[in-house]
Design an enzyme around this catalytic site. Sequence first.
Site, PDB file in Angstrom:
ATOM      1  CE  LYS A   1       0.897   1.169   4.549  1.00 12.34           C
ATOM      2  NZ  LYS A   1       1.729   2.312   4.956  1.00 12.34           N
TER       3      LYS A   1
ATOM      4  CG  ASP B   1      -0.109   0.130   8.466  1.00 12.16           C
ATOM      5  OD1 ASP B   1      -0.893   1.011   8.864  1.00 12.16           O
ATOM      6  OD2 ASP B   1       1.021   0.369   8.000  1.00 12.16           O
TER       7      ASP B   1
HETATM    8  O1  C5P Z   1       0.988  -1.350  15.086  1.00  9.69           O
HETATM    9  P1  C5P Z   1       2.413  -1.438  14.690  1.00  9.69           P
HETATM   10  O2  C5P Z   1       3.162  -2.521  15.397  1.00  9.69           O
HETATM   11  O3  C5P Z   1       2.602  -1.453  13.207  1.00  9.69           O
HETATM   12  O4  C5P Z   1       3.101  -0.053  15.172  1.00  9.69           O
HETATM   13  C1  C5P Z   1       4.486   0.093  15.345  1.00  9.69           C
HETATM   14  C2  C5P Z   1       4.770   1.272  16.272  1.00  9.69           C
HETATM   15  O5  C5P Z   1       4.424   2.497  15.635  1.00  9.69           O
HETATM   16  C3  C5P Z   1       3.968   1.261  17.558  1.00  9.69           C
HETATM   17  O6  C5P Z   1       4.626   0.541  18.559  1.00  9.69           O
HETATM   18  C4  C5P Z   1       3.889   2.746  17.903  1.00  9.69           C
HETATM   19  O7  C5P Z   1       5.079   3.161  18.522  1.00  9.69           O
HETATM   20  C5  C5P Z   1       3.846   3.405  16.535  1.00  9.69           C
HETATM   21  N1  C5P Z   1       2.470   3.732  16.112  1.00  9.69           N
HETATM   22  C6  C5P Z   1       1.781   4.773  16.715  1.00  9.69           C
HETATM   23  N2  C5P Z   1       0.519   5.081  16.297  1.00  9.69           N
HETATM   24  C7  C5P Z   1      -0.080   4.389  15.307  1.00  9.69           C
HETATM   25  C8  C5P Z   1       0.592   3.322  14.687  1.00  9.69           C
HETATM   26  C9  C5P Z   1       1.866   3.019  15.107  1.00  9.69           C
HETATM   27  O8  C5P Z   1       2.317   5.435  17.616  1.00  9.69           O
HETATM   28  N3  C5P Z   1      -1.319   4.715  14.945  1.00  9.69           N
END
Ligand code: C5P
Length: 302
Positions: free
Chosen positions: A9, A136
């Site tokens: 994406k 995501d």
């Molecule tokens: O959800 P995911 O593991 O992909 O997110 C990785 C990191 O990115 C999270 O631990 C957080 O620190 C940050 N993040 C965030 N807000 C979001 C998505 C991700 O702060 N909406």
Amino acid sequence: MKIFRSYAKINLHLEVRGRRPDGYHELRTIFQTVDLADEIGVERSARPGVELEVRGAELPLDERNLAVRAARAFLSAWAPADAGVALRLVKRIPAGGGLGGGSSNAATVLRALGELFAVRPDPAWLARVAGELGADVPFFLHGGTALGSGRGDVIRPLADAPRPRGELVLLLPPAPLATAAVFAELAAPPLPAAPAGEPVWPRPGANAGDFAAWIGDNDLEAPAFRLCPPLGALYTAAVRSGARRVRMSGSGSTLFALFDEAGAAERAARSWPPDIVWKRIETLDRAAWNAASGFELAQGGA
Ligand code: C5P
């Protein structure tokens, strides 16, 4: 082995509304699937549990890999206790690029194992497990053009954005960026108490028939460019080389650039640093994405 494609994406728009008490950030983002894909093969295995083989990249093969976590979540909910699966992943989407490769792999595994075990997990289970795997991941159950809110995990499918005229290219810098580091560098204020209004996209008054109007802003560009000044320099070089729009995807490090004419990117690329790999892409609307992914049954959707 059943083979599926796991598409990448780009984020046409990414707005950070504020930091939540749980440390995550509340987003409003517009996701769009594009025609860069990994390949995922799945088959039953006599050995219980999940085995993963990866070609094309050095990646962990244990539960640090989202594809393995997705497979384990599926097996524990929908398969007999001694069930085993073998996954073969061929990587083409760069990791740490803001293209959602790992998240797409996780969502594709959830759907692929549904076909392999001939079960149709209920959409609420899929959405919940996908959101637990990563912010995501839920988007990749829907594909096409979609609005993500909450952590980016609450998905509302939108009517498909039009195909870009001219040329759309990815600029792939050699160094990845860590999502958590980019959000930390943003130092966003706490989330305001006022609820977000229902967004309209593209913005009111914009020409919805023009793909360029679907490209908004990305609040993570400034912190990403502070963390990685060469990325900021690449952004400037891409703008100066004649692109109509240049944006970073997600938390980077991939940029995408829209040119008005076919062939323009080839000329523009002469002024980009030599270590930048670039690649023409097409957007994939929801139906094309679903058909090309290899699933028998459509899932998600508007
Ligand atoms: O959800 P995911 O593991 O992909 O997110 C990785 C990191 O990115 C999270 O631990 C957080 O620190 C940050 N993040 C965030 N807000 C979001 C998505 C991700 O702060 N909406």
